[in-house]
Write an enzyme that holds these catalytic residues in place. Structure first.
Site, PDB file in Angstrom:
ATOM      1  N   HIS A  53       0.860  -1.624   0.288  1.00  0.00           N
ATOM      2  CA  HIS A  53      -0.430   0.325  -0.047  1.00  0.00           C
ATOM      3  C   HIS A  53       0.869   1.358   0.084  1.00  0.00           C
ATOM      4  O   HIS A  53       2.037   1.175   0.308  1.00  0.00           O
ATOM      5  CB  HIS A  53      -0.788   0.005   0.991  1.00  0.00           C
ATOM      6  N   GLU A  55       0.978   3.388   1.844  1.00  0.00           N
ATOM      7  CA  GLU A  55       1.187   4.167   2.617  1.00  0.00           C
ATOM      8  C   GLU A  55       2.337   3.057   3.444  1.00  0.00           C
ATOM      9  O   GLU A  55       3.697   3.739   4.610  1.00  0.00           O
ATOM     10  CB  GLU A  55       0.076   4.068   4.298  1.00  0.00           C
ATOM     11  N   CYS A  83      -6.322   1.875   5.867  1.00  0.00           N
ATOM     12  CA  CYS A  83      -6.686   0.569   6.150  1.00  0.00           C
ATOM     13  C   CYS A  83      -6.129   0.235   7.688  1.00  0.00           C
ATOM     14  O   CYS A  83      -5.225   0.933   8.016  1.00  0.00           O
ATOM     15  CB  CYS A  83      -6.427  -0.428   5.493  1.00  0.00           C
ATOM     16  N   CYS A  86      -1.779  -0.472   8.153  1.00  0.00           N
ATOM     17  CA  CYS A  86      -1.249   0.905   7.178  1.00  0.00           C
ATOM     18  C   CYS A  86      -1.519   1.382   8.754  1.00  0.00           C
ATOM     19  O   CYS A  86      -0.735   1.725   9.567  1.00  0.00           O
ATOM     20  CB  CYS A  86      -1.794   1.746   6.063  1.00  0.00           C
TER      21      CYS A  86
END
Length: 149
Positions: A53, A55, A83, A86
């Site tokens: 992801h 992040e 999410c 993260c």
């Protein structure tokens, strides 16, 4: 608020770049006291890595740049509410502030869903500010998913 928007513009550019790669358009930027440390967009498909992801990639790059597993005094700008995975990484890295664009009612982990930072076992709770660049971030996501469905 102007300073916040300037960093979100870079996160939005990373999100647009992710979309051109066929990735869900999410971008993230980590800013330290001396400026931008890292910027990334989603690369889960490209890297065949469900943890890639925006992040997570930005956190890894910023930690490498600082030579530390902690990002104390750093801020994260991300186009979508993080999410739970993260959010846990943000907490573990001790990021000071999180600025996000669009809320994520389906998969968010900060102000939706499990609210990771509010959990008693969260290592650290950053300051959280939502809605920064929200309209553009939401439009990118809606456009992407309209094309997929």
């Amino acid at each position: 608020m102007t300073d916040f928007r300037s960093h979100m513009d870079l996160a939005l550019a990373e999100a647009r770049a992710a979309a051109t790669r066929g990735e869900v358009p999410v971008g993230a930027v980590i800013v330290g006291p001396d400026g931008v440390l890292a910027a990334a967009g989603n690369r889960t498909r490209e890297l065949a890595d469900p943890t890639a992801h925006a992040e997570m990639l930005a956190i890894r790059a910023a930690c490498a740049a600082l030579g530390s597993e902690r990002l104390v005094g750093c801020d994260l700008y991300v186009t979508l509410e993080p999410c739970p995975m993260c959010a846990a990484a943000i907490s573990a890295a001790r990021v000071g502030r999180v600025y996000y664009g669009a809320a994520d009612p389906k998969s968010g982990g900060v102000e939706q869903g499990p609210r990771v930072f509010s959990h008693p076992q969260a290592h650290h709770k950053p300051e959280v500010y939502g809605g920064i660049g929200e309209e553009e971030a939401a439009a990118l996501l809606k456009g992407f998913f309209a094309g997929v469905r």
